[in-house]
Scaffold this motif. Sequence first.
Motif, PDB file in Angstrom:
ATOM      1  N   GLU A   1       4.260  59.748  66.213  1.00 21.34           N
ATOM      2  CA  GLU A   1       3.041  59.478  66.971  1.00 21.34           C
ATOM      3  C   GLU A   1       3.225  58.335  67.965  1.00 21.34           C
ATOM      4  O   GLU A   1       2.631  58.349  69.045  1.00 21.34           O
ATOM      5  N   ARG A   2       4.016  57.339  67.597  1.00 16.33           N
ATOM      6  CA  ARG A   2       4.278  56.197  68.464  1.00 16.33           C
ATOM      7  C   ARG A   2       5.760  55.842  68.383  1.00 16.33           C
ATOM      8  O   ARG A   2       6.396  56.021  67.343  1.00 16.33           O
ATOM      9  N   VAL A   3       6.292  55.317  69.485  1.00 16.48           N
ATOM     10  CA  VAL A   3       7.723  55.021  69.576  1.00 16.48           C
ATOM     11  C   VAL A   3       7.916  53.571  70.007  1.00 16.48           C
ATOM     12  O   VAL A   3       7.230  53.070  70.905  1.00 16.48           O
ATOM     13  N   MET A   4       8.869  52.913  69.343  1.00 11.85           N
ATOM     14  CA  MET A   4       9.288  51.564  69.710  1.00 11.85           C
ATOM     15  C   MET A   4      10.781  51.576  69.996  1.00 11.85           C
ATOM     16  O   MET A   4      11.541  52.260  69.307  1.00 11.85           O
ATOM     17  N   PHE A   5      11.196  50.819  71.009  1.00 12.27           N
ATOM     18  CA  PHE A   5      12.613  50.652  71.311  1.00 12.27           C
ATOM     19  C   PHE A   5      13.006  49.198  71.054  1.00 12.27           C
ATOM     20  O   PHE A   5      12.262  48.270  71.427  1.00 12.27           O
ATOM     21  N   LEU A   6      14.169  49.012  70.434  1.00 16.16           N
ATOM     22  CA  LEU A   6      14.713  47.677  70.173  1.00 16.16           C
ATOM     23  C   LEU A   6      16.069  47.557  70.844  1.00 16.16           C
ATOM     24  O   LEU A   6      16.982  48.329  70.557  1.00 16.16           O
ATOM     25  N   ALA A   7      16.187  46.615  71.763  1.00 10.11           N
ATOM     26  CA  ALA A   7      17.458  46.356  72.443  1.00 10.11           C
ATOM     27  C   ALA A   7      17.453  44.932  72.951  1.00 10.11           C
ATOM     28  O   ALA A   7      16.412  44.405  73.373  1.00 10.11           O
TER      29      ALA A   7
ATOM     30  N   THR B   1       5.979  59.635  80.774  1.00 11.89           N
ATOM     31  CA  THR B   1       5.263  59.414  82.028  1.00 11.89           C
ATOM     32  C   THR B   1       5.801  58.179  82.738  1.00 11.89           C
ATOM     33  O   THR B   1       5.972  58.172  83.965  1.00 11.89           O
ATOM     34  N   SER B   2       6.090  57.116  81.965  1.00 12.33           N
ATOM     35  CA  SER B   2       6.667  55.902  82.549  1.00 12.33           C
ATOM     36  C   SER B   2       8.004  56.200  83.202  1.00 12.33           C
ATOM     37  O   SER B   2       8.306  55.696  84.292  1.00 12.33           O
ATOM     38  N   LEU B   3       8.832  57.037  82.552  1.00 18.67           N
ATOM     39  CA  LEU B   3      10.128  57.395  83.120  1.00 18.67           C
ATOM     40  C   LEU B   3       9.955  58.129  84.439  1.00 18.67           C
ATOM     41  O   LEU B   3      10.651  57.847  85.433  1.00 18.67           O
ATOM     42  N   LEU B   4       9.018  59.071  84.500  1.00 22.53           N
ATOM     43  CA  LEU B   4       8.786  59.814  85.730  1.00 22.53           C
ATOM     44  C   LEU B   4       8.327  58.898  86.858  1.00 22.53           C
ATOM     45  O   LEU B   4       8.799  58.999  87.991  1.00 22.53           O
TER      46      LEU B   4
ATOM     47  N   MET C   1      17.795  56.800  77.028  1.00 27.56           N
ATOM     48  CA  MET C   1      18.977  56.513  77.833  1.00 27.56           C
ATOM     49  C   MET C   1      18.604  55.717  79.078  1.00 27.56           C
ATOM     50  O   MET C   1      19.332  54.808  79.482  1.00 27.56           O
ATOM     51  N   SER C   2      17.466  56.038  79.670  1.00 32.10           N
ATOM     52  CA  SER C   2      17.008  55.279  80.831  1.00 32.10           C
ATOM     53  C   SER C   2      16.663  53.844  80.446  1.00 32.10           C
ATOM     54  O   SER C   2      17.007  52.893  81.151  1.00 32.10           O
ATOM     55  N   TYR C   3      15.991  53.700  79.305  1.00 35.97           N
ATOM     56  CA  TYR C   3      15.598  52.366  78.831  1.00 35.97           C
ATOM     57  C   TYR C   3      16.829  51.498  78.571  1.00 35.97           C
ATOM     58  O   TYR C   3      16.907  50.353  79.022  1.00 35.97           O
ATOM     59  N   ILE C   4      17.812  52.051  77.849  1.00 31.13           N
ATOM     60  CA  ILE C   4      19.024  51.297  77.548  1.00 31.13           C
ATOM     61  C   ILE C   4      19.788  50.980  78.824  1.00 31.13           C
ATOM     62  O   ILE C   4      20.329  49.881  78.991  1.00 31.13           O
ATOM     63  N   GLY C   5      19.825  51.936  79.756  1.00 27.50           N
ATOM     64  CA  GLY C   5      20.503  51.702  81.024  1.00 27.50           C
ATOM     65  C   GLY C   5      19.867  50.587  81.821  1.00 27.50           C
ATOM     66  O   GLY C   5      20.557  49.726  82.391  1.00 27.50           O
ATOM     67  N   ARG C   6      18.521  50.558  81.855  1.00 27.34           N
ATOM     68  CA  ARG C   6      17.825  49.496  82.583  1.00 27.34           C
ATOM     69  C   ARG C   6      18.048  48.145  81.926  1.00 27.34           C
ATOM     70  O   ARG C   6      18.206  47.135  82.608  1.00 27.34           O
ATOM     71  N   ARG C   7      18.095  48.108  80.580  1.00 28.16           N
ATOM     72  CA  ARG C   7      18.375  46.843  79.897  1.00 28.16           C
ATOM     73  C   ARG C   7      19.767  46.340  80.248  1.00 28.16           C
ATOM     74  O   ARG C   7      19.979  45.165  80.492  1.00 28.16           O
ATOM     75  N   GLY C   8      20.739  47.286  80.327  1.00 30.89           N
ATOM     76  CA  GLY C   8      22.096  46.897  80.681  1.00 30.89           C
ATOM     77  C   GLY C   8      22.191  46.370  82.102  1.00 30.89           C
ATOM     78  O   GLY C   8      22.887  45.401  82.374  1.00 30.89           O
TER      79      GLY C   8
END
Length: 261
Positions: free
Chosen positions: A202-208, A223-226, A249-256
Amino acid sequence: MTRFELHGAAFRRSLSAPWTFEGVELSLPPGVYGLFGPNGSGKSTLLECMAGIQSLGKGTARFVLEGRTLADKRFRERLGYVPQQFAFYEEMNAERFLTYAAGMKLIPAHLVPDRVTEMLEQFSLADYRKFRIGALSTGQRRRLAIAQAMLNDPHLLLLDEPLEGLDLEERTNVMERLHELASYSVIVIASHILTEIEHWIERVMFLADGRVEGPKTPQQWKTSLLHESVRGGAAFPPEREPTLEDVYMSYIGRRGDRHGT
């Protein structure tokens, strides 16, 4: 009201070590949450801190049930936890292990036999109740670990890679069982399996890089990715809907990119 909260939460292994995570702010009502991040990002450590196994270096953790903050014994009675590597008593059989676990969770003795039988049946282990744990398959052991965590009908359930070693049918059964709890329990699943379970979450969290972002619904992340893709002049391919893995993959790439990697 049921809610798990972290405020300004931070953890590190020693005073000379970098922070594994820092400044985590979460307020989680009942539901199924996915926690995703690269290997070594601190997902397991974050779950351990939520479970009270590790102590925060900074900040606070709070679990509220029916308007009361639970701590110590009362907190543990409402907690279910499955670490990535679960330590079994290999010589016990499955039924005896669940009976032992029920006693550790302080489930009233007169309720234990029926509750153990229910868990064995729900996780397709009834035919193996007298089998030594050491003789069970990887998938059976994983299902047994999840069954022990759900014995006490927990209001906070934390699972670290619970679907590892399970086939598609077994994964579906586990997620169906979790959704039966989700109306009144906070359930957090740390996993690297995104595409196969995203429709269950239902909800997603990313940790990096020591930071937690979210929770957001899978659709909010997509929607944020688009939007970010359009702003950047490289629109996401219109022929398909982005998956949660695309978002990850987009999130991790942007963090990098922010850190020069």
